[in-house]
Write a protein that holds these residues in place. Sequence first.
Motif, PDB file in Angstrom:
ATOM      1  N   LEU A  51      44.670  44.495  47.942  1.00  0.00           N
ATOM      2  CA  LEU A  51      45.039  43.837  46.692  1.00  0.00           C
ATOM      3  C   LEU A  51      46.244  42.938  46.938  1.00  0.00           C
ATOM      4  CD1 LEU A  51      44.583  43.666  43.562  1.00  0.00           C
ATOM      5  CD2 LEU A  51      46.349  45.416  43.370  1.00  0.00           C
ATOM      6  N   TRP A  52      46.150  41.681  46.477  1.00  0.00           N
ATOM      7  CA  TRP A  52      47.230  40.719  46.642  1.00  0.00           C
ATOM      8  C   TRP A  52      47.645  40.143  45.297  1.00  0.00           C
ATOM      9  CZ3 TRP A  52      42.961  41.046  49.719  1.00  0.00           C
ATOM     10  CH2 TRP A  52      43.181  41.392  51.067  1.00  0.00           C
ATOM     11  N   ARG A  53      48.936  39.869  45.154  1.00  0.00           N
ATOM     12  CA  ARG A  53      49.507  39.258  43.952  1.00  0.00           C
ATOM     13  C   ARG A  53      49.629  37.758  44.207  1.00  0.00           C
ATOM     14  NH1 ARG A  53      53.762  41.868  44.255  1.00  0.00           N
ATOM     15  NH2 ARG A  53      53.045  43.600  42.995  1.00  0.00           N
ATOM     16  N   VAL A  54      49.143  36.956  43.258  1.00  0.00           N
ATOM     17  CA  VAL A  54      49.186  35.505  43.386  1.00  0.00           C
ATOM     18  C   VAL A  54      50.245  34.970  42.426  1.00  0.00           C
ATOM     19  CG1 VAL A  54      47.852  33.371  43.214  1.00  0.00           C
ATOM     20  CG2 VAL A  54      46.707  35.498  43.885  1.00  0.00           C
ATOM     21  N   SER A  55      51.185  34.179  42.959  1.00  0.00           N
ATOM     22  CA  SER A  55      52.226  33.606  42.114  1.00  0.00           C
ATOM     23  C   SER A  55      52.456  32.143  42.474  1.00  0.00           C
ATOM     24  CB  SER A  55      53.520  34.408  42.225  1.00  0.00           C
ATOM     25  OG  SER A  55      53.956  34.480  43.552  1.00  0.00           O
ATOM     26  N   GLY A  69      34.110  46.048  49.312  1.00  0.00           N
ATOM     27  CA  GLY A  69      32.877  46.001  50.093  1.00  0.00           C
ATOM     28  C   GLY A  69      33.128  46.397  51.529  1.00  0.00           C
ATOM     29  N   GLY A  70      32.033  46.556  52.264  1.00  0.00           N
ATOM     30  CA  GLY A  70      32.108  46.928  53.668  1.00  0.00           C
ATOM     31  C   GLY A  70      32.351  45.738  54.564  1.00  0.00           C
ATOM     32  N   ARG A  75      33.711  41.070  49.741  1.00  0.00           N
ATOM     33  CA  ARG A  75      33.819  40.115  48.636  1.00  0.00           C
ATOM     34  C   ARG A  75      35.262  40.099  48.158  1.00  0.00           C
ATOM     35  NH1 ARG A  75      28.922  37.583  46.788  1.00  0.00           N
ATOM     36  NH2 ARG A  75      30.147  37.244  44.950  1.00  0.00           N
ATOM     37  N   TYR A  76      35.661  38.994  47.534  1.00  0.00           N
ATOM     38  CA  TYR A  76      37.002  38.848  46.987  1.00  0.00           C
ATOM     39  C   TYR A  76      36.886  38.592  45.490  1.00  0.00           C
ATOM     40  CZ  TYR A  76      38.427  38.670  51.790  1.00  0.00           C
ATOM     41  OH  TYR A  76      38.634  38.995  53.106  1.00  0.00           O
ATOM     42  N   ARG A  77      37.497  39.472  44.693  1.00  0.00           N
ATOM     43  CA  ARG A  77      37.443  39.382  43.232  1.00  0.00           C
ATOM     44  C   ARG A  77      38.767  38.816  42.733  1.00  0.00           C
ATOM     45  NH1 ARG A  77      36.274  44.802  41.429  1.00  0.00           N
ATOM     46  NH2 ARG A  77      34.137  44.235  41.871  1.00  0.00           N
ATOM     47  N   ALA A  78      38.701  37.735  41.951  1.00  0.00           N
ATOM     48  CA  ALA A  78      39.894  37.097  41.394  1.00  0.00           C
ATOM     49  C   ALA A  78      40.049  37.480  39.928  1.00  0.00           C
ATOM     50  CB  ALA A  78      39.782  35.582  41.525  1.00  0.00           C
ATOM     51  N   ARG A  79      41.301  37.810  39.541  1.00  0.00           N
ATOM     52  CA  ARG A  79      41.618  38.157  38.151  1.00  0.00           C
ATOM     53  C   ARG A  79      42.858  37.386  37.736  1.00  0.00           C
ATOM     54  NH1 ARG A  79      38.842  42.222  36.185  1.00  0.00           N
ATOM     55  NH2 ARG A  79      40.365  42.675  34.568  1.00  0.00           N
ATOM     56  N   PHE A  94      33.913  36.150  45.201  1.00  0.00           N
ATOM     57  CA  PHE A  94      33.708  35.097  46.189  1.00  0.00           C
ATOM     58  C   PHE A  94      33.542  35.694  47.576  1.00  0.00           C
ATOM     59  CE2 PHE A  94      36.165  33.675  42.640  1.00  0.00           C
ATOM     60  CZ  PHE A  94      35.544  32.499  42.279  1.00  0.00           C
ATOM     61  N   TRP A  95      32.849  34.938  48.450  1.00  0.00           N
ATOM     62  CA  TRP A  95      32.635  35.388  49.818  1.00  0.00           C
ATOM     63  C   TRP A  95      33.861  35.157  50.675  1.00  0.00           C
ATOM     64  CZ3 TRP A  95      28.983  38.633  50.629  1.00  0.00           C
ATOM     65  CH2 TRP A  95      27.792  38.562  49.904  1.00  0.00           C
ATOM     66  N   SER A  96      34.688  34.170  50.353  1.00  0.00           N
ATOM     67  CA  SER A  96      35.856  33.891  51.188  1.00  0.00           C
ATOM     68  C   SER A  96      37.151  34.046  50.382  1.00  0.00           C
ATOM     69  CB  SER A  96      35.772  32.481  51.776  1.00  0.00           C
ATOM     70  OG  SER A  96      36.223  31.525  50.856  1.00  0.00           O
ATOM     71  N   PRO A  97      38.227  34.449  51.051  1.00  0.00           N
ATOM     72  CA  PRO A  97      39.503  34.605  50.352  1.00  0.00           C
ATOM     73  C   PRO A  97      40.050  33.268  49.849  1.00  0.00           C
ATOM     74  CG  PRO A  97      39.783  34.963  52.708  1.00  0.00           C
ATOM     75  CD  PRO A  97      38.317  34.831  52.454  1.00  0.00           C
ATOM     76  N   ARG A  98      39.805  32.192  50.597  1.00  0.00           N
ATOM     77  CA  ARG A  98      40.291  30.870  50.184  1.00  0.00           C
ATOM     78  C   ARG A  98      39.639  30.432  48.874  1.00  0.00           C
ATOM     79  NH1 ARG A  98      43.065  26.798  51.455  1.00  0.00           N
ATOM     80  NH2 ARG A  98      43.617  27.193  53.587  1.00  0.00           N
TER      81      ARG A  98
END
Length: 105
Positions: A51-55, A69-70, A75-79, A94-98
């Motif tokens: 889990l990462w915090r975006v600022s 996911g394995g 997968r990367y879920r954005a909130r 999304f499939w990629s973190p970018r």
Amino acid sequence: MTVGLRIVADTPQGRLHDERHDMSTAVLARTRVPFPAVVPGLTISPAAPDLWRVSRASGAVVGHIERHGGDDRVRYRARRVLPGGIRSIELGEFWSPREAAELFR
């Protein structure tokens, strides 16, 4: 018959000590890792394992990105954090973190 085990302390080495014995038990903890992509204009810092915090550059928190996911199906879920900082809404997976991070620019 009841057997009790009293844990005295969590040492800096991540081991627990049993006061009745000179043995210790290793504690396995998942570590926080840096975000796997750099996105200009955003600061993305570890908040918990996966889990990462975006600022923004100003320090205002705008959301979180969570990996799930394995190994073969990550997968990367954005909130996005709503005003007030207590609630959030899911923006997508999304499939990629970018790709997940680009939503916050």
